[in-house]
Design a protein around this motif. Sequence first.
Motif, PDB file in Angstrom:
ATOM      1  N   UNK A 165      28.572  53.556  69.634  1.00  0.00           N
ATOM      2  CA  UNK A 165      29.035  52.537  68.707  1.00  0.00           C
ATOM      3  C   UNK A 165      28.504  52.783  67.307  1.00  0.00           C
ATOM      4  N   UNK A 166      28.691  51.801  66.432  1.00  0.00           N
ATOM      5  CA  UNK A 166      28.254  51.941  65.053  1.00  0.00           C
ATOM      6  C   UNK A 166      26.735  51.821  64.951  1.00  0.00           C
ATOM      7  N   UNK A 167      26.114  52.586  64.057  1.00  0.00           N
ATOM      8  CA  UNK A 167      24.668  52.478  63.879  1.00  0.00           C
ATOM      9  C   UNK A 167      24.276  51.166  63.211  1.00  0.00           C
ATOM     10  N   UNK A 168      23.048  50.744  63.471  1.00  0.00           N
ATOM     11  CA  UNK A 168      22.464  49.570  62.828  1.00  0.00           C
ATOM     12  C   UNK A 168      21.446  50.072  61.809  1.00  0.00           C
ATOM     13  N   UNK A 206      30.939  43.297  67.825  1.00  0.00           N
ATOM     14  CA  UNK A 206      31.729  42.968  66.644  1.00  0.00           C
ATOM     15  C   UNK A 206      31.061  41.787  65.959  1.00  0.00           C
ATOM     16  N   UNK A 207      30.741  41.952  64.688  1.00  0.00           N
ATOM     17  CA  UNK A 207      30.001  40.946  63.944  1.00  0.00           C
ATOM     18  C   UNK A 207      30.738  40.605  62.656  1.00  0.00           C
ATOM     19  N   UNK A 243      29.070  44.428  57.556  1.00  0.00           N
ATOM     20  CA  UNK A 243      29.513  45.783  57.902  1.00  0.00           C
ATOM     21  C   UNK A 243      29.471  46.645  56.643  1.00  0.00           C
ATOM     22  N   UNK A 244      28.749  47.748  56.724  1.00  0.00           N
ATOM     23  CA  UNK A 244      28.577  48.624  55.572  1.00  0.00           C
ATOM     24  C   UNK A 244      29.700  49.648  55.480  1.00  0.00           C
ATOM     25  N   UNK A 245      30.056  49.949  54.241  1.00  0.00           N
ATOM     26  CA  UNK A 245      30.988  51.023  53.938  1.00  0.00           C
ATOM     27  C   UNK A 245      30.451  51.800  52.746  1.00  0.00           C
ATOM     28  N   UNK A 301      30.603  53.904  57.976  1.00  0.00           N
ATOM     29  CA  UNK A 301      30.590  52.546  58.522  1.00  0.00           C
ATOM     30  C   UNK A 301      29.357  52.302  59.384  1.00  0.00           C
ATOM     31  N   UNK A 302      28.773  51.125  59.247  1.00  0.00           N
ATOM     32  CA  UNK A 302      27.561  50.766  59.989  1.00  0.00           C
ATOM     33  C   UNK A 302      27.360  49.261  59.876  1.00  0.00           C
ATOM     34  N   UNK A 303      26.457  48.746  60.718  1.00  0.00           N
ATOM     35  CA  UNK A 303      26.062  47.351  60.625  1.00  0.00           C
ATOM     36  C   UNK A 303      24.720  47.260  59.916  1.00  0.00           C
ATOM     37  N   UNK A 304      24.562  46.234  59.116  1.00  0.00           N
ATOM     38  CA  UNK A 304      23.352  46.062  58.314  1.00  0.00           C
ATOM     39  C   UNK A 304      22.335  45.214  59.066  1.00  0.00           C
TER      40      UNK A 304
END
Length: 438
Positions: A44-47, A67-68, A73-75, A100-103
């Motif tokens: 999945x996406x990194x944090x 999904x948050x 969500x970073x771009x 793309x990543x989660x903050x």
Amino acid sequence: MAGDAPSELYAPAFNFGADPQPLLHLAEWINGLAFKNIAFTDDGLPVVKIAEIKSGFSDATKRTNGVYDDRVRLRNGDLLFCWSGQPETSIGTFVWDKGDAWLNQHIFRVLPGNGIDRRFFRFLMLYLQPNFQEIARNKQTTGLGHVTKGDLGIMMVQLPSRREQERIAGALQAVQDKLDLNRQMAATLEETARALFKSWFVDFDPVHAKAGGRDTGQSAEIAALFPDRFDDEGLPDGWRSGSLDDLADTNSESWKASSHPEEVEYVDLSNCKWGNIDGTAQYRWEDAPSRARRIARAGDTIFGTVRPGNGSYAFVGREGLTVSTGFAVLRPKEVIYREIVYFAATSIDNIRWLEQLAAGHGGAYPAVNPDKVSATAVVVVCKKVAQAFSTATADMIDRIELLKRESSELEQLRDMILPKLLSGELRVAGAQSVIAVA
């Protein structure tokens, strides 16, 4: 009241003749996700935490398929402000460029308001960096400081017109673009070298390939150096488990009261961040801090033993440095071990291991003894393989050091002009003439 910051920390100098406004009101400050609310998964996406901002993704990076809120969500291109952590190494402004990543929490995603040039706002934040760091230092309790929205609400700034914002940003952007390019090139080179280290000495990819009768992906000359089977302990045949003690001496040189130079160029823990030495201090011996004792030479690796999770480490690219006793100085016993020592000591897994050891000691300044750093586990390989790895990565390391030196000169130029432009003391025409001469 204890912990309150002096009022001048909230009133940086401006000379634009505009009405002061709270920094808080000039942007939207979106805090990241709380760790306890994240469902971690294997993919999945990194944090993104400060470690990912500073040194990229690693095996220690958390990931999630959850999904948050899209606001966290970073771009690429997002402006980030790390508001909590060690003031010298964590507090600061960054532009995200790793996809793309989660903050994670303790970092704001910053969205400048309408009518504000995004590039200008980044430089404004860089101008305010000393204020942010001093606020965080003033509020430190257990070693960590922070800059809250309350602090941002008290800090008053002046904005020039949108046209002037664009002119200021344009004058600074050429220097910043080169700095960003140098940083990206250095990061790519280091990632490439670290990947090769992991492939050869952690995952044993060439040995697995030979054992399975497959192509190693190396030249015939290099492939011939690797064993084609594993021993009973699961190690490549002829290699053995060891530690950095086998490859490097630790703290082998220190200045003595009876023999020391008249002046020292000093590196403290606060000047060393995730592989970079960000500035040094010159002292006469009698004025130097008492911890300015360790001698570091070109080819050494320095690793901060106080709060090792902060990433206070670097490869030493030149002679003449004196470093704090808060560092373990690793000196390769032979030049062919230079790169192996650096990558083994500063792998993210080793940093996390040392961080856990330090946390077990508790206290305001968790630390490990230098012998814990030198006890870092490594696989001891034959000298021909060590030499091959050194040959494959030495040019990368040396190129990184050249990029760092060039960037240091560019940063000095930027940091000379930026406060004058952002305060309104210097107008754009004057700054452009300075840049052209440089």
